[in-house]
Every structure is written in structure tokens, then in C-alpha cells.
Scaffold this active site. Sequence first.
Site, PDB file in Angstrom:
ATOM      1  N   LYS A 117       9.609 -23.378 -26.006  1.00  0.00           N
ATOM      2  CA  LYS A 117       9.032 -22.399 -25.075  1.00  0.00           C
ATOM      3  C   LYS A 117       9.316 -20.971 -25.542  1.00  0.00           C
ATOM      4  CE  LYS A 117      11.509 -21.239 -21.332  1.00  0.00           C
ATOM      5  NZ  LYS A 117      11.720 -19.787 -21.197  1.00  0.00           N
ATOM      6  N   ASN A 118      10.565 -20.714 -25.958  1.00  0.00           N
ATOM      7  CA  ASN A 118      10.928 -19.336 -26.311  1.00  0.00           C
ATOM      8  C   ASN A 118      10.355 -18.887 -27.656  1.00  0.00           C
ATOM      9  OD1 ASN A 118      12.242 -19.039 -23.929  1.00  0.00           O
ATOM     10  ND2 ASN A 118      14.318 -19.146 -24.765  1.00  0.00           N
ATOM     11  N   CYS A 144      16.791  -9.206 -12.031  1.00  0.00           N
ATOM     12  CA  CYS A 144      16.374 -10.601 -12.092  1.00  0.00           C
ATOM     13  C   CYS A 144      17.581 -11.476 -11.859  1.00  0.00           C
ATOM     14  CB  CYS A 144      15.658 -10.889 -13.405  1.00  0.00           C
ATOM     15  SG  CYS A 144      16.526 -11.924 -14.542  1.00  0.00           S
ATOM     16  N   ARG A 171      19.558  -7.286 -17.011  1.00  0.00           N
ATOM     17  CA  ARG A 171      18.608  -7.466 -18.113  1.00  0.00           C
ATOM     18  C   ARG A 171      17.724  -6.252 -18.366  1.00  0.00           C
ATOM     19  NH1 ARG A 171      16.431 -13.642 -18.070  1.00  0.00           N
ATOM     20  NH2 ARG A 171      16.441 -13.331 -20.297  1.00  0.00           N
ATOM     21  N   ASP A 188      21.731 -20.466 -23.165  1.00  0.00           N
ATOM     22  CA  ASP A 188      20.778 -21.351 -22.488  1.00  0.00           C
ATOM     23  C   ASP A 188      21.263 -22.803 -22.396  1.00  0.00           C
ATOM     24  OD1 ASP A 188      19.106 -19.252 -22.030  1.00  0.00           O
ATOM     25  OD2 ASP A 188      17.627 -19.773 -23.561  1.00  0.00           O
ATOM     26  N   ARG A 212       8.993 -24.686 -15.382  1.00  0.00           N
ATOM     27  CA  ARG A 212       8.769 -23.492 -16.203  1.00  0.00           C
ATOM     28  C   ARG A 212       9.133 -23.752 -17.660  1.00  0.00           C
ATOM     29  NH1 ARG A 212      12.327 -18.982 -14.680  1.00  0.00           N
ATOM     30  NH2 ARG A 212      11.559 -18.472 -16.734  1.00  0.00           N
TER      31      ARG A 212
END
Length: 418
Positions: free
Chosen positions: A22-23, A116, A121, A305, A397
Site C-alpha cells: 500500500k505504501n 491526526c 505529523r 508500522d 484501508r
Amino acid sequence: MDKLRIVGGQRLQGAVTISGAKNAALPQIAASLLSAHPLELTNLPAVTDVDNMLAVVERHGAEVTRSAHGARIDTGAAVSKETSYDTVRRMRATMLVLAPLLARFGEARVSLPGGCAIGARPVDMHVKALATLGADIDIENGLIVASAPKGMNGARIVLGSPSVGATETAMMAATAARGETEILNAAREPEVADLAACLNAMGAHVEGAGTHRILIEGDRGWRPATHDIIPDRIEAGTYAVAAAITGGQLELTHARLEHLASVVQLLEAAGVSVWPGDRGLVVARDGPLRTVDITTEPYPGFPTDLQAQFMALMCCAEGASLLRETVFENRFMHVPELMRLGANITLQGTTALVRGGEPLKGAQVMATDLRASVCLVLAALVCDGETTINRIYHLDRGYEQLDRKLHLCGAEIERISA
Ligand code: UD1
């Protein structure tokens, strides 16, 4: 809103196909806006963050043709436009369209992401990198207003810290700037190197991505391109924990050892075996889990992550372990939810002390962000009894068909649609 119901206690066994990263996909979709030629991406993960990013470039005028795990993005008719607060608020990665729009159209207006769930961030390094290349940047009514009507010029960009997003912003902008750009203290994540490979396929000339010094020769002209996205190392690490926590054995098809060195090192220290298989990596545990201390760091260090997933694992190892988060402040939202399952965790600033070994017990919990949500799923796999995880849209997501992939390996997991 959908929920997951999980009954713990099954040993996972079988093979899991690791999807595209995804990233890596998100910046590459944004990069399609740099060129008027089509970009075809393959091995795209079927996750909602990717759907949202494709919708963002469509809103900027791109024509997107989807296939099962791919997309052809034709930005020939794209026009410079504003990216609204609503899209950036929902997904911070939307910020990544700022540099391509500025480079292609000489102007861009993108909403500031704002606060967030995982810390403040800020985007100061993105903005500074663009200014170094000669763009004028103003903040007006919550928007970043960037302009470079005569184009940008190559320069030396020194990043204050190796931010993934700021490296990607600088790299994309530099591919369209006149002359040579040097990015120092660049992020070394495999997703940055994969963006460089995609940009090079599109006609750019980027060297050194994956190291702390990236050189870009700008303004080389663009051509139609196809690029195959790398496998998701975070998804692979998550299923590695699923095998480890349940005392099972999983083959992670497509997973790449070279992207997971720090993760494999910690798994082995925790008593988990990892070896290369015919199609990827095999992860198994049959002895007791051992405690390990973990510090998150930029790549090649241990990824933030995967911090939440490893915390779930340490809840099952007898003894104490320390988990230190150095990349983001406030990335411990999973802690109170793990405690609802019976975990013994003490938080002090950016460090969590886990006293593991007591059995976890099923309960109702709530998903709060992507990685926090998946950590609750992993813990639920070993809870006594039933766990219900609410608000699982976060999981969708970033994890393609998580419930189906786990079910195929023997987990008792069910999605309950609202
Ligand atoms: C990316 C990943 C995210 C991962 C993170 C760190 C994507 C889409 N997301 O996020 O999953 O957790 O890398 O590996 O790829 N910072 C600043 N100023 C800036 C930019 C960042 O201070 O201008 C700070 C951030 O607040 C954070 C740290 O730098 O504390 C690292 O952030 P960064 O590497 O930029 O993460 P993202 O690119 O947002």
C-alpha cells in the site's frame, strides 16, 4: 459499520498471499500526475486507501481503468486543481499529489493535513524541500498554496530527518526540475526505492534511492510506463506475527527477506523460526515465546508500522519486554484496547512495558487506526473465547481481505456486516 468476530485458540497453518505494498502504491498513483503519458501499475493491493488515492487523481482529471490488481492511469486530460481538506483529512498520503501537481502545472493548492490520530505529523519538510527547488509556498486558509510558474531548479535538499513522505515529495518534484538535485539524509525505505523505479520507468533519472543520498537529473521528458509494485513488507510482518502468536506455520508467498531483516532478527530472538521457502518466506513456532525489547526506527531499523503487532506478540511471552516508539509520538492507541483483553501494559511517554504470559480473554474492543486494529485481531487469535472488534473500516484501508486470508489458514473469524 462492519465488525469482526474472532474465536481464539486455532493454530494457523497454510499459505498467505502477500499483496502489493500500500505504501508503495500511494506515492506511485500520485506520481502519475507528473506526466501526460499513461502509467500502468500492477500488483496494486485491493485496499480502500488505494481506492481513495485513485479517486483523488480522478478528481484532478485523470482517467483510471481498473483491473483485478492493477490500474491504468491516464492523466493526459488532467488539470491542476485544489485538493480538498476532506480528502487530505481522511488520508494524509493525499499530500503526495502536491509535488506532482506543482511540477506539472506550475501551481498546486493542497489542504494542510492537520492533526491526526498518530501524533501531530507536520509537513514542514515537504514544504521546505519544494521551497529549496525554487517554489513559492504560502499557507492560506488552511491550504498549502505552491507556485513555480517558471518551473523549479535542481538543488541540494538536506532533510532534517529521514521522512518517507518528504523524501518522496522531494524526489517527485526534482524529476521535473531543471538540472541536478541531491537529496541528503533521504529515507531508505523499500517504498522510496520502488517509487524511484516507477519514476525511472516513466522516463526520470533517479539514482541512489534506498540509500541516504539520492541523485536526480531532472526534466528528462516522460514516456508511457508499466510498473509492478513490491510486496507489502508490513502485511508480511503482520502474518509472520499471526504464525508466531498462534504457534503455527505460515508460508508468506511473495514476502521478501531483504525487506524484513530487522523484523526477522527480532522474531528469531523471540523463539520464532523463519526460513526462505519456494515462494516466499516460511514462519513457524513450536517452542515457547521469548521476550524481546523493541525500538522502532526508520528503515532499515524495526518499522513503526509493526510495533502494535509485536506488542500483541509480547503479551503472550512470559516476562517483561520494553517497546520504545521513536518515529511517531502517540502511537499507542492499541494499549487500552489490549488491556481490555487482559494484557498487562504500563505506558510511560514513548515507552510501553509489557508484562506478558497471562492468558488473554475475549472481549468487545474498538479499532482506532490501521496498525492498532490489526494488533487486536492478532491478540484475538489467542484469546480464550470470543472477541468482537468494532469499527474495522480501518483494517480495510490497508489489509486486503484480512478476514478471508486468516480464515483460509484456519482462524475462526467472521465479518459481521452492519
Ligand atoms: C510513512 C508511511 C507510514 C509509516 C511512516 C514511517 C506512507 C503512506 N505512510 O508515513 O505508514 O508509519 O512512513 O515509516 O508511506 N515529519 C515531520 N515533518 C515532515 C514530515 C514528517 O516532522 O514534514 C515527522 C512525522 O511527524 C513523524 C516522522 O517525521 O514523526 C516520520 O514521518 P514520515 O516518515 O514522513 O511518515 P509518512 O511519510 O507520513
